[in-house]
Design a protein around this motif. Sequence first.
Motif, PDB file in Angstrom:
ATOM      1  N   ASN A   1      36.537 -27.078  -3.881  1.00  0.00           N
ATOM      2  CA  ASN A   1      35.424 -27.058  -2.942  1.00  0.00           C
ATOM      3  C   ASN A   1      34.521 -25.865  -3.250  1.00  0.00           C
ATOM      4  OD1 ASN A   1      33.744 -27.386  -0.788  1.00  0.00           O
ATOM      5  ND2 ASN A   1      35.223 -26.775   0.774  1.00  0.00           N
ATOM      6  N   PRO A   2      33.598 -26.004  -4.215  1.00  0.00           N
ATOM      7  CA  PRO A   2      32.733 -24.873  -4.545  1.00  0.00           C
ATOM      8  C   PRO A   2      31.739 -24.595  -3.412  1.00  0.00           C
ATOM      9  CG  PRO A   2      32.048 -26.805  -5.762  1.00  0.00           C
ATOM     10  CD  PRO A   2      33.310 -27.167  -5.027  1.00  0.00           C
ATOM     11  N   ARG A   3      31.553 -23.327  -3.115  1.00  0.00           N
ATOM     12  CA  ARG A   3      30.643 -22.935  -2.043  1.00  0.00           C
ATOM     13  C   ARG A   3      29.477 -22.149  -2.635  1.00  0.00           C
ATOM     14  NH1 ARG A   3      34.752 -20.562   2.531  1.00  0.00           N
ATOM     15  NH2 ARG A   3      35.967 -22.446   2.790  1.00  0.00           N
ATOM     16  N   ALA A   4      28.323 -22.296  -2.013  1.00  0.00           N
ATOM     17  CA  ALA A   4      27.157 -21.505  -2.414  1.00  0.00           C
ATOM     18  C   ALA A   4      27.372 -20.077  -1.932  1.00  0.00           C
ATOM     19  CB  ALA A   4      25.897 -22.077  -1.794  1.00  0.00           C
ATOM     20  N   ARG A   5      26.934 -19.139  -2.721  1.00  0.00           N
ATOM     21  CA  ARG A   5      27.048 -17.737  -2.317  1.00  0.00           C
ATOM     22  C   ARG A   5      26.016 -17.420  -1.254  1.00  0.00           C
ATOM     23  NH1 ARG A   5      28.335 -14.115  -7.597  1.00  0.00           N
ATOM     24  NH2 ARG A   5      30.155 -15.308  -8.239  1.00  0.00           N
ATOM     25  N   VAL A   6      26.418 -16.593  -0.307  1.00  0.00           N
ATOM     26  CA  VAL A   6      25.552 -16.249   0.816  1.00  0.00           C
ATOM     27  C   VAL A   6      24.274 -15.585   0.321  1.00  0.00           C
ATOM     28  CG1 VAL A   6      25.360 -14.847   2.896  1.00  0.00           C
ATOM     29  CG2 VAL A   6      27.489 -16.035   2.403  1.00  0.00           C
ATOM     30  N   GLY A   7      24.407 -14.657  -0.607  1.00  0.00           N
ATOM     31  CA  GLY A   7      23.237 -13.947  -1.123  1.00  0.00           C
ATOM     32  C   GLY A   7      22.233 -14.877  -1.775  1.00  0.00           C
ATOM     33  N   THR A   8      22.721 -15.863  -2.511  1.00  0.00           N
ATOM     34  CA  THR A   8      21.843 -16.821  -3.167  1.00  0.00           C
ATOM     35  C   THR A   8      21.063 -17.632  -2.136  1.00  0.00           C
ATOM     36  OG1 THR A   8      23.395 -16.995  -4.997  1.00  0.00           O
ATOM     37  CG2 THR A   8      21.783 -18.762  -4.770  1.00  0.00           C
ATOM     38  N   VAL A   9      21.747 -18.074  -1.103  1.00  0.00           N
ATOM     39  CA  VAL A   9      21.090 -18.850  -0.053  1.00  0.00           C
ATOM     40  C   VAL A   9      20.050 -18.002   0.674  1.00  0.00           C
ATOM     41  CG1 VAL A   9      21.458 -20.088   2.117  1.00  0.00           C
ATOM     42  CG2 VAL A   9      23.070 -20.373   0.234  1.00  0.00           C
ATOM     43  N   VAL A  10      20.397 -16.767   0.999  1.00  0.00           N
ATOM     44  CA  VAL A  10      19.466 -15.886   1.717  1.00  0.00           C
ATOM     45  C   VAL A  10      18.232 -15.603   0.879  1.00  0.00           C
ATOM     46  CG1 VAL A  10      19.157 -13.566   2.674  1.00  0.00           C
ATOM     47  CG2 VAL A  10      21.215 -14.867   3.198  1.00  0.00           C
ATOM     48  N   TRP A  11      18.404 -15.285  -0.401  1.00  0.00           N
ATOM     49  CA  TRP A  11      17.246 -15.025  -1.262  1.00  0.00           C
ATOM     50  C   TRP A  11      16.382 -16.274  -1.416  1.00  0.00           C
ATOM     51  CZ3 TRP A  11      15.146 -10.643  -1.836  1.00  0.00           C
ATOM     52  CH2 TRP A  11      15.913  -9.484  -1.842  1.00  0.00           C
ATOM     53  N   GLY A  12      17.003 -17.432  -1.486  1.00  0.00           N
ATOM     54  CA  GLY A  12      16.243 -18.671  -1.548  1.00  0.00           C
ATOM     55  C   GLY A  12      15.409 -18.876  -0.296  1.00  0.00           C
ATOM     56  N   LEU A  13      15.997 -18.586   0.865  1.00  0.00           N
ATOM     57  CA  LEU A  13      15.261 -18.713   2.121  1.00  0.00           C
ATOM     58  C   LEU A  13      14.111 -17.705   2.207  1.00  0.00           C
ATOM     59  CD1 LEU A  13      18.200 -19.290   4.623  1.00  0.00           C
ATOM     60  CD2 LEU A  13      16.494 -20.956   3.872  1.00  0.00           C
ATOM     61  N   ILE A  14      14.317 -16.499   1.680  1.00  0.00           N
ATOM     62  CA  ILE A  14      13.251 -15.489   1.680  1.00  0.00           C
ATOM     63  C   ILE A  14      12.076 -15.970   0.839  1.00  0.00           C
ATOM     64  CG2 ILE A  14      12.615 -13.180   0.866  1.00  0.00           C
ATOM     65  CD1 ILE A  14      15.434 -12.287   1.680  1.00  0.00           C
ATOM     66  N   VAL A  15      12.377 -16.493  -0.346  1.00  0.00           N
ATOM     67  CA  VAL A  15      11.312 -16.976  -1.236  1.00  0.00           C
ATOM     68  C   VAL A  15      10.556 -18.133  -0.581  1.00  0.00           C
ATOM     69  CG1 VAL A  15      10.871 -18.095  -3.445  1.00  0.00           C
ATOM     70  CG2 VAL A  15      12.431 -16.156  -3.331  1.00  0.00           C
ATOM     71  N   LEU A  16      11.290 -19.068   0.021  1.00  0.00           N
ATOM     72  CA  LEU A  16      10.636 -20.186   0.706  1.00  0.00           C
ATOM     73  C   LEU A  16       9.769 -19.707   1.873  1.00  0.00           C
ATOM     74  CD1 LEU A  16      13.473 -22.862   0.764  1.00  0.00           C
ATOM     75  CD2 LEU A  16      11.330 -22.944  -0.512  1.00  0.00           C
ATOM     76  N   ALA A  17      10.279 -18.744   2.639  1.00  0.00           N
ATOM     77  CA  ALA A  17       9.514 -18.220   3.774  1.00  0.00           C
ATOM     78  C   ALA A  17       8.240 -17.537   3.300  1.00  0.00           C
ATOM     79  CB  ALA A  17      10.368 -17.254   4.588  1.00  0.00           C
ATOM     80  N   LEU A  18       8.346 -16.735   2.238  1.00  0.00           N
ATOM     81  CA  LEU A  18       7.149 -16.072   1.706  1.00  0.00           C
ATOM     82  C   LEU A  18       6.137 -17.084   1.206  1.00  0.00           C
ATOM     83  CD1 LEU A  18       8.550 -12.991  -0.234  1.00  0.00           C
ATOM     84  CD2 LEU A  18       6.984 -12.976   1.697  1.00  0.00           C
ATOM     85  N   ALA A  19       6.596 -18.100   0.497  1.00  0.00           N
ATOM     86  CA  ALA A  19       5.688 -19.131  -0.006  1.00  0.00           C
ATOM     87  C   ALA A  19       4.991 -19.842   1.153  1.00  0.00           C
ATOM     88  CB  ALA A  19       6.451 -20.131  -0.869  1.00  0.00           C
ATOM     89  N   ALA A  20       5.747 -20.191   2.184  1.00  0.00           N
ATOM     90  CA  ALA A  20       5.153 -20.863   3.347  1.00  0.00           C
ATOM     91  C   ALA A  20       4.132 -19.966   4.036  1.00  0.00           C
ATOM     92  CB  ALA A  20       6.250 -21.271   4.323  1.00  0.00           C
ATOM     93  N   LEU A  21       4.453 -18.684   4.185  1.00  0.00           N
ATOM     94  CA  LEU A  21       3.516 -17.757   4.829  1.00  0.00           C
ATOM     95  C   LEU A  21       2.245 -17.573   4.001  1.00  0.00           C
ATOM     96  CD1 LEU A  21       5.988 -15.076   6.205  1.00  0.00           C
ATOM     97  CD2 LEU A  21       4.591 -16.670   7.533  1.00  0.00           C
ATOM     98  N   ILE A  22       2.387 -17.521   2.687  1.00  0.00           N
ATOM     99  CA  ILE A  22       1.204 -17.381   1.825  1.00  0.00           C
ATOM    100  C   ILE A  22       0.326 -18.622   1.932  1.00  0.00           C
ATOM    101  CG2 ILE A  22       0.458 -17.299  -0.592  1.00  0.00           C
ATOM    102  CD1 ILE A  22       2.917 -15.463  -1.086  1.00  0.00           C
ATOM    103  N   ILE A  23       0.935 -19.792   1.911  1.00  0.00           N
ATOM    104  CA  ILE A  23       0.158 -21.030   2.040  1.00  0.00           C
ATOM    105  C   ILE A  23      -0.561 -21.085   3.376  1.00  0.00           C
ATOM    106  CG2 ILE A  23       0.364 -23.547   2.286  1.00  0.00           C
ATOM    107  CD1 ILE A  23       2.630 -23.375   0.167  1.00  0.00           C
ATOM    108  N   ILE A  24       0.156 -20.762   4.457  1.00  0.00           N
ATOM    109  CA  ILE A  24      -0.452 -20.796   5.789  1.00  0.00           C
ATOM    110  C   ILE A  24      -1.600 -19.802   5.887  1.00  0.00           C
ATOM    111  CG2 ILE A  24      -0.030 -20.231   8.225  1.00  0.00           C
ATOM    112  CD1 ILE A  24       2.784 -21.452   7.840  1.00  0.00           C
ATOM    113  N   SER A  25      -1.423 -18.606   5.343  1.00  0.00           N
ATOM    114  CA  SER A  25      -2.484 -17.603   5.439  1.00  0.00           C
ATOM    115  C   SER A  25      -3.685 -17.990   4.583  1.00  0.00           C
ATOM    116  CB  SER A  25      -1.964 -16.229   5.038  1.00  0.00           C
ATOM    117  OG  SER A  25      -1.677 -16.181   3.653  1.00  0.00           O
ATOM    118  N   ARG A  26      -3.448 -18.622   3.425  1.00  0.00           N
ATOM    119  CA  ARG A  26      -4.560 -19.065   2.570  1.00  0.00           C
ATOM    120  C   ARG A  26      -5.345 -20.208   3.199  1.00  0.00           C
ATOM    121  NH1 ARG A  26      -5.997 -15.172  -0.770  1.00  0.00           N
ATOM    122  NH2 ARG A  26      -4.175 -14.310  -1.789  1.00  0.00           N
ATOM    123  N   LEU A  27      -4.693 -21.035   3.989  1.00  0.00           N
ATOM    124  CA  LEU A  27      -5.381 -22.122   4.681  1.00  0.00           C
ATOM    125  C   LEU A  27      -6.207 -21.599   5.854  1.00  0.00           C
ATOM    126  CD1 LEU A  27      -2.584 -24.860   4.747  1.00  0.00           C
ATOM    127  CD2 LEU A  27      -4.653 -24.815   3.324  1.00  0.00           C
ATOM    128  N   GLY A  28      -5.975 -20.352   6.220  1.00  0.00           N
ATOM    129  CA  GLY A  28      -6.740 -19.743   7.303  1.00  0.00           C
ATOM    130  C   GLY A  28      -6.233 -20.112   8.683  1.00  0.00           C
TER     131      GLY A  28
END
Length: 72
Positions: free
Chosen positions: A4-31
């Motif tokens: 039962n391989p599990r994803a590492r917590v750090g990998t998941v957290v960093w992935g969520l940070i990158v997704l959150a930053l991308a979403a925030l950049i898109i939202i801010s660029r749309l005004g």
Amino acid sequence: MSGNPRARVGTVVWGLIVLALAALIIISRLGLIALNGTYVLIGLMIGAGAALVIGGLLSARGRDKDTITGKS
């Protein structure tokens, strides 16, 4: 190694940070909203820190159960 391989917590957290930053950049660029970079970074760091601590505690708790049952 278990089957039962599990994803590492750090990998998941960093992935969520990158997704959150991308979403925030898109939202801010749309005004849609105006963002203050300092507050965004503070919020992301608090969220990431909390996620790492909680994920680490949950992971350690899961490992403790495996050692009790004899699984490694």
